[in-house]
Design an enzyme around this catalytic site. Structure first.
Site, PDB file in Angstrom:
ATOM      1  N   LYS A 115       3.948  -6.455   4.444  1.00 62.31           N
ATOM      2  CA  LYS A 115       3.646  -5.096   4.014  1.00 62.31           C
ATOM      3  C   LYS A 115       3.485  -4.265   5.264  1.00 62.31           C
ATOM      4  O   LYS A 115       3.086  -4.738   6.317  1.00 62.31           O
ATOM      5  CB  LYS A 115       2.431  -5.017   3.105  1.00 62.31           C
ATOM      6  CG  LYS A 115       1.051  -5.215   3.693  1.00 62.31           C
ATOM      7  CD  LYS A 115       0.414  -4.217   4.605  1.00 62.31           C
ATOM      8  CE  LYS A 115       0.134  -2.843   4.104  1.00 62.31           C
ATOM      9  NZ  LYS A 115      -0.405  -1.932   5.133  1.00 62.31           N
TER      10      LYS A 115
ATOM     11  N   THR B 204      -0.990  -1.777  11.135  1.00 58.96           N
ATOM     12  CA  THR B 204      -1.384  -2.014   9.742  1.00 58.96           C
ATOM     13  C   THR B 204      -0.412  -2.937   9.028  1.00 58.96           C
ATOM     14  O   THR B 204      -0.406  -3.001   7.805  1.00 58.96           O
ATOM     15  CB  THR B 204      -1.485  -0.691   8.956  1.00 58.96           C
ATOM     16  OG1 THR B 204      -0.197  -0.080   8.910  1.00 58.96           O
ATOM     17  CG2 THR B 204      -2.491   0.239   9.592  1.00 58.96           C
TER      18      THR B 204
ATOM     19  N   THR C 158       0.872  -1.177   0.000  1.00 60.52           N
ATOM     20  CA  THR C 158       0.000   0.000   0.000  1.00 60.52           C
ATOM     21  C   THR C 158       0.909   1.227   0.000  1.00 60.52           C
ATOM     22  O   THR C 158       1.230   1.747  -1.052  1.00 60.52           O
ATOM     23  CB  THR C 158      -0.982  -0.011   1.190  1.00 60.52           C
ATOM     24  OG1 THR C 158      -0.255  -0.192   2.407  1.00 60.52           O
ATOM     25  CG2 THR C 158      -2.014  -1.118   1.050  1.00 60.52           C
TER      26      THR C 158
END
Length: 178
Positions: free
Chosen positions: A142, A153, A120
């Site tokens: 990620k 996240t 992302t």
């Protein structure tokens, strides 16, 4: 990612954030049994703060993957990353799941492709592999900026063919994540 066995032992750690996305709630239950047959990751929608419909979307995602792989939905960990507060585009998911399951035998570049697909805000894809004494560990990740609270996240999937029980995998994973 698919666990072809013959061992299906698994462990996981999850965000310590009080607000957890639907896939986190789903996957905590899947991993509670100490096994896993597959992990499906999507990028573009976090499926966080999406209420009952978001949980249904997670369940449906697991069911679609399970059907393609011939396993139970309760054996599929679901990971989502991306925008918060928006429902997953299930039409895209329904079209994408056959494509990714068909590509499972893509060979040595599959890990690289998966690491790139989940990016992302990352500026580079993250993957690693190490082989020692008859066993191998590999992983993709990620997550670049928002790491607090713990694992906020980040998405990381680590695989191994080492023959270890789920509790030993869990101890090693918690120590490494700590």
């Amino acid at each position: 990612m698919v666990n072809d066995g013959p061992e299906f032992n698994a462990a996981a750690v999850f965000t310590s954030n009080r607000v957890a996305a639907a896939p986190v709630h789903w996957s905590r239950e899947v991993i509670r049994q100490g096994t896993c047959r597959a992990v499906i990751l999507n990028s573009g929608g976090a499926n966080a703060c999406t209420g009952a419909q978001g949980f249904q979307n997670t369940h449906e995602t697991a069911e679609l993957v399970a059907e393609r792989l011939g396993v139970g939905a309760g054996d599929v960990v679901v990971c989502s990353t991306g925008l918060i507060g928006e429902q997953l585009p299930m039409d895209v998911m329904k079209a994408g799941i056959p494509a990714v399951t068909d590509a499972l035998a893509a060979g040595p570049d599959a890990g690289k492709a998966a690491a790139e697909a989940i990016m992302t805000t990352d500026s580079v894809s993250k993957q690693a592999c190490a082989a020692r004494d008859g066993w191998t560990v590999g992983g993709i990740a990620k997550g670049a900026g928002m790491l607090a609270p713990g694992l906020a996240t980040m998405l990381v999937v680590i695989t191994t063919d080492a023959k270890l029980p789920a509790d030993a995998l869990g101890r090693a994973l918690r120590e490494a994540a700590g």
